[in-house]
Write an enzyme that holds these catalytic residues in place. Sequence first.
Site, mmCIF file in Angstrom:
data_model
loop_
_atom_site.group_PDB
_atom_site.id
_atom_site.type_symbol
_atom_site.label_atom_id
_atom_site.label_comp_id
_atom_site.label_asym_id
_atom_site.label_seq_id
_atom_site.Cartn_x
_atom_site.Cartn_y
_atom_site.Cartn_z
ATOM 1 N N THR A 17 6.641 -4.172 0.071
ATOM 2 C CA THR A 17 7.485 -2.986 -0.098
ATOM 3 C C THR A 17 8.436 -3.167 -1.271
ATOM 4 O O THR A 17 8.647 -2.238 -2.066
ATOM 5 C CB THR A 17 8.278 -2.702 1.191
ATOM 6 N N LYS A 38 1.565 5.532 2.196
ATOM 7 C CA LYS A 38 1.226 4.452 3.121
ATOM 8 C C LYS A 38 0.510 5.066 4.315
ATOM 9 O O LYS A 38 0.979 6.064 4.884
ATOM 10 C CB LYS A 38 2.492 3.718 3.569
#
Length: 227
Positions: A17, A38
């Site tokens: 991330t 995502k």
Amino acid sequence: MAKGVFITATNTDIGKTYITALIVKKLREANINCGYYKAALSGAEIINNNIVAGDAKYVYNVANIKGNPNECVSYIFKQAVSPHLAAKLNNVHISMDKIVADFNYRCNEHDYITVEGSGGIICPIYYDKEKIMLTDIIKKLKIPIILVSPSGLGSINGTILTLEYIKKHNLVVNSIILNNYDKSNIIHIDNKRILEEMTNLPVYTCEQYSEDIDIPLKELKQFYDFI
């Protein structure tokens, strides 16, 4: 037509991330319309009794993206477990059709799309009569991979094993990023050299707490491929 890349890692909690956010930030600061997607997120935050996709929120904050970060994640679960287990606990059917449709929607909104995986490369997303592995999603999206690896002891083993698994599934890796890199650490320096020689891939580094990804913009753009 959008260009895309998939960010995966040798394991969970390697820094996908963080790296994803810096990549999206760099492109957007260069006035490139780069978005984020995502497929499945577990371990979501609860803010004012609302479920929030924490990874997506982080990317939005770092890259200065406006809007609701939940909209770029297909499945959001509160439990901090693998997506397939979170889906089972919540009696949710994860659909590849929905993932592809949501991804295509994001592609229509952006010129570049950065997709973040869940966990490491061997991650079951849905595991019932129908089975969806992370590699199945990458194949469906038809985009190349950037592999995020740790910099320290064990990195060579974990990185090479991950690359072998990716190769077995006929997927393409175009670069490696060593996260939490310390340019004064002899192990980190040697790991980078060895991985470059063993993989014939470009190996980049990102120092801890860095606010920029140390990849020239021209090279970074080349890692994205047409969808």
